[in-house]
Design an enzyme around this catalytic site. Structure first.
Site, PDB file in Angstrom:
ATOM      1  N   ASN A  52       5.558 -21.316  19.108  1.00 38.95           N
ATOM      2  CA  ASN A  52       6.720 -21.863  19.808  1.00 38.95           C
ATOM      3  C   ASN A  52       7.078 -21.089  21.075  1.00 38.95           C
ATOM      4  O   ASN A  52       8.053 -21.425  21.736  1.00 38.95           O
ATOM      5  CB  ASN A  52       7.926 -21.943  18.861  1.00 38.95           C
ATOM      6  CG  ASN A  52       8.353 -20.592  18.341  1.00 38.95           C
ATOM      7  OD1 ASN A  52       7.581 -19.640  18.383  1.00 38.95           O
ATOM      8  ND2 ASN A  52       9.556 -20.507  17.829  1.00 38.95           N
ATOM      9  N   CYS A  53       6.310 -20.086  21.438  1.00 35.10           N
ATOM     10  CA  CYS A  53       6.531 -19.325  22.675  1.00 35.10           C
ATOM     11  C   CYS A  53       6.065 -20.165  23.872  1.00 35.10           C
ATOM     12  O   CYS A  53       4.935 -20.655  23.895  1.00 35.10           O
ATOM     13  CB  CYS A  53       5.759 -18.013  22.612  1.00 35.10           C
ATOM     14  SG  CYS A  53       5.741 -17.087  24.163  1.00 35.10           S
ATOM     15  N   ASP A  54       6.917 -20.335  24.865  1.00 33.22           N
ATOM     16  CA  ASP A  54       6.576 -21.160  26.027  1.00 33.22           C
ATOM     17  C   ASP A  54       5.337 -20.648  26.758  1.00 33.22           C
ATOM     18  O   ASP A  54       4.500 -21.435  27.200  1.00 33.22           O
ATOM     19  CB  ASP A  54       7.752 -21.233  27.002  1.00 33.22           C
ATOM     20  CG  ASP A  54       8.875 -22.110  26.490  1.00 33.22           C
ATOM     21  OD1 ASP A  54       8.631 -22.941  25.586  1.00 33.22           O
ATOM     22  OD2 ASP A  54      10.013 -21.966  26.985  1.00 33.22           O
TER      23      ASP A  54
ATOM     24  N   LYS B 274       2.307 -21.528  24.786  1.00 35.36           N
ATOM     25  CA  LYS B 274       2.036 -22.967  24.944  1.00 35.36           C
ATOM     26  C   LYS B 274       1.305 -23.235  26.254  1.00 35.36           C
ATOM     27  O   LYS B 274       0.347 -24.019  26.298  1.00 35.36           O
ATOM     28  CB  LYS B 274       3.343 -23.762  24.926  1.00 35.36           C
ATOM     29  CG  LYS B 274       3.990 -23.874  23.571  1.00 35.36           C
ATOM     30  CD  LYS B 274       5.300 -24.642  23.685  1.00 35.36           C
ATOM     31  CE  LYS B 274       6.074 -24.658  22.391  1.00 35.36           C
ATOM     32  NZ  LYS B 274       7.364 -25.335  22.540  1.00 35.36           N
TER      33      LYS B 274
END
Length: 117
Positions: free
Chosen positions: A10-12, A15
């Site tokens: 879920n880390c931008d 991603k």
């Protein structure tokens, strides 16, 4: 060539790195170190290539949430490895391992250079 991307899904920034690798058709293994954990030998391998000051994310909420006393104990690669094992979310993300090389963070320019695309 073995490519492993370490991080949390879920880390931008993770991603973005995964999207870039997928768009370039680069095969890689994703290692979610919050779910799967991380081993001392893996961290030691990273520390052979990258300074502990780069691997420990001192701008993140995990680091900022530590007491000043705990922060003061992180003074070298061994104490940084101990902290990363205890609190994997303090690791700057993503960590890209290619063969024996380690790279921390993501930008399209960095990955283009790494993969010579």
């Amino acid at each position: 060539m073995t490519v492993t991307l370490y991080g949390i899904p879920n880390c931008d920034t993770v991603k973005k790195a995964r999207t870039w690798l997928d768009q370039q058709g680069i095969s890689y293994t994703f290692h979610d170190f919050k779910k799967a954990g991380i081993e001392r030998d893996v961290i030691k391998g990273w520390l052979a290539d990258v300074a502990w000051e780069i691997l420990v994310n001192r701008k993140g909420t995990t680091w900022r949430g530590l007491s000043d006393e705990r922060k003061a104990t992180v003074t070298n690669a061994d104490s940084a490895a101990d902290l990363m094992l205890e609190l994997p979310s303090v690791i700057k993300r993503p960590v890209l391992r290619i063969g024996t090389g380690t790279h921390v963070g993501f930008s399209a320019e960095l990955y283009q250079h790494i993969f010579k695309k």
